[in-house]
Design a protein around this motif. Structure first.
Motif, PDB file in Angstrom:
ATOM      1  N   GLY A  38     -83.923   0.254 -31.292  1.00  0.00           N
ATOM      2  CA  GLY A  38     -84.013   1.691 -31.473  1.00  0.00           C
ATOM      3  C   GLY A  38     -82.765   2.282 -32.113  1.00  0.00           C
ATOM      4  N   LYS A  39     -82.698   3.628 -32.094  1.00  0.00           N
ATOM      5  CA  LYS A  39     -81.610   4.325 -32.780  1.00  0.00           C
ATOM      6  C   LYS A  39     -80.239   3.985 -32.224  1.00  0.00           C
ATOM      7  N   SER A  40     -80.124   3.835 -30.908  1.00  0.00           N
ATOM      8  CA  SER A  40     -78.825   3.532 -30.300  1.00  0.00           C
ATOM      9  C   SER A  40     -78.277   2.209 -30.824  1.00  0.00           C
ATOM     10  N   ALA A  41     -79.117   1.198 -30.860  1.00  0.00           N
ATOM     11  CA  ALA A  41     -78.686  -0.101 -31.381  1.00  0.00           C
ATOM     12  C   ALA A  41     -78.371  -0.002 -32.868  1.00  0.00           C
ATOM     13  N   GLY A  42     -79.174   0.765 -33.596  1.00  0.00           N
ATOM     14  CA  GLY A  42     -78.937   0.920 -35.027  1.00  0.00           C
ATOM     15  C   GLY A  42     -77.604   1.575 -35.326  1.00  0.00           C
ATOM     16  N   PHE A  43     -77.254   2.608 -34.570  1.00  0.00           N
ATOM     17  CA  PHE A  43     -75.980   3.285 -34.806  1.00  0.00           C
ATOM     18  C   PHE A  43     -74.801   2.411 -34.369  1.00  0.00           C
ATOM     19  N   SER A  44     -74.975   1.599 -33.341  1.00  0.00           N
ATOM     20  CA  SER A  44     -73.913   0.668 -32.953  1.00  0.00           C
ATOM     21  C   SER A  44     -73.652  -0.325 -34.077  1.00  0.00           C
ATOM     22  N   ALA A  45     -74.724  -0.830 -34.674  1.00  0.00           N
ATOM     23  CA  ALA A  45     -74.578  -1.749 -35.804  1.00  0.00           C
ATOM     24  C   ALA A  45     -73.917  -1.058 -36.980  1.00  0.00           C
ATOM     25  N   LEU A  46     -74.336   0.186 -37.244  1.00  0.00           N
ATOM     26  CA  LEU A  46     -73.796   0.953 -38.367  1.00  0.00           C
ATOM     27  C   LEU A  46     -72.288   1.176 -38.219  1.00  0.00           C
ATOM     28  N   PHE A  47     -71.853   1.593 -37.036  1.00  0.00           N
ATOM     29  CA  PHE A  47     -70.421   1.845 -36.828  1.00  0.00           C
ATOM     30  C   PHE A  47     -69.614   0.551 -36.919  1.00  0.00           C
ATOM     31  N   GLY A  48     -70.207  -0.557 -36.496  1.00  0.00           N
ATOM     32  CA  GLY A  48     -69.519  -1.837 -36.632  1.00  0.00           C
ATOM     33  C   GLY A  48     -69.327  -2.227 -38.083  1.00  0.00           C
ATOM     34  N   VAL A  49     -70.373  -2.064 -38.881  1.00  0.00           N
ATOM     35  CA  VAL A  49     -70.295  -2.376 -40.311  1.00  0.00           C
ATOM     36  C   VAL A  49     -69.274  -1.476 -40.992  1.00  0.00           C
ATOM     37  N   TRP A  50     -69.263  -0.192 -40.652  1.00  0.00           N
ATOM     38  CA  TRP A  50     -68.277   0.727 -41.231  1.00  0.00           C
ATOM     39  C   TRP A  50     -66.856   0.318 -40.869  1.00  0.00           C
ATOM     40  N   SER A  51     -66.645  -0.102 -39.619  1.00  0.00           N
ATOM     41  CA  SER A  51     -65.302  -0.526 -39.198  1.00  0.00           C
ATOM     42  C   SER A  51     -64.851  -1.732 -40.007  1.00  0.00           C
ATOM     43  N   GLY A  52     -65.763  -2.673 -40.209  1.00  0.00           N
ATOM     44  CA  GLY A  52     -65.426  -3.833 -41.032  1.00  0.00           C
ATOM     45  C   GLY A  52     -65.125  -3.443 -42.463  1.00  0.00           C
ATOM     46  N   ALA A  53     -65.892  -2.500 -42.992  1.00  0.00           N
ATOM     47  CA  ALA A  53     -65.665  -2.036 -44.362  1.00  0.00           C
ATOM     48  C   ALA A  53     -64.303  -1.353 -44.491  1.00  0.00           C
ATOM     49  N   CYS A  54     -63.910  -0.590 -43.482  1.00  0.00           N
ATOM     50  CA  CYS A  54     -62.592   0.062 -43.508  1.00  0.00           C
ATOM     51  C   CYS A  54     -61.475  -0.983 -43.591  1.00  0.00           C
TER      52      CYS A  54
END
Length: 211
Positions: A38-54
């Motif tokens: 669901g959305k909670s898991a999706g946003f956790s994945a999204l923030f992780g990917v963004w952190s790696g990109a930073c």
């Protein structure tokens, strides 16, 4: 400082939008967890990917700022490596069938913290992401617009900022979008062709550039 032309911003933002829209491992990871948890898991994945990109942006900017100030030989080596990689990446996208490799996973619930850590690793452990930033960011370093490090950090950060406008709606519509992309090969092929042509053009531009 940061005095760029309209054409500069148009080219950069077009590339950033296409980059963030193109199906790839990061999007597949985010949508896969959205469909699974669901959305909670999706946003956790999204923030992780963004952190790696930073972290990728920081590493690329710190390394490139030194390389850009080094010898002409070092500059030429990085330039040709980046040009060849961008053209190769563009050709791969142009030849792709449009298969973004979207994950269709179901199963047990995974803790948000674990998904976040996985997202960082998905981004950090993808060598193509690191090489892409090394090849892509120097295209937009303009003479007289400020220190190279500052320009690289600005444009790297803006790529992630563009993602902040594109990817959260994808999470909200994740399941539906994943079904549409799987069913509609034309959409996937159009994204691949557009991004591929842009990468080839950037590679040629880099090869023709001077220090």
């Amino acid at each position: 400082m940061f005095d760029y032309s309209f054409a500069h911003w148009l080219a950069f933002l077009s590339a950033a939008v296409l980059l963030n829209l193109s199906p790839g491992p990061d999007i597949a990871f985010i949508l896969g967890h959205t469909m699974r948890g669901g959305k909670s898991a999706g946003f956790s994945a999204l923030f992780g990917v963004w952190s790696g990109a930073c972290l990728h942006v920081l590493m690329a900017a710190l390394g490139l700022s030194a390389v850009l100030a080094a010898s002409a030989l070092a500059f030429s080596a990085v330039k040709w490596l980046g040009a060849v990689y961008l053209v190769w990446l563009g050709i791969q996208a142009l030849r792709a069938s449009g298969d973004g490799g979207l994950i269709n996973a179901t199963g047990e619930e995974i803790p948000a913290a674990r998904i976040y850590r996985q997202g960082i690793l998905v981004s950090l452990l993808n060598p193509k992401v690191a090489i892409f930033f090394l090849a892509f960011l120097p295209q937009f370093v303009a003479e007289g617009a400020g220190p190279a490090l500052a320009q690289l950090m600005l444009h790297g950060g803006l790529i992630i900022a563009v993602a902040a406008f594109i990817e959260p709606p994808l999470v909200l519509l994740g399941g539906r979008l994943a079904d549409a992309l799987r069913r509609n090969a034309k959409i996937r092929r159009w994204l691949d062709r557009s991004l591929g042509a842009f990468f080839v053009a950037l590679g040629v531009r880099l090869a023709l550039s001077s220090r």
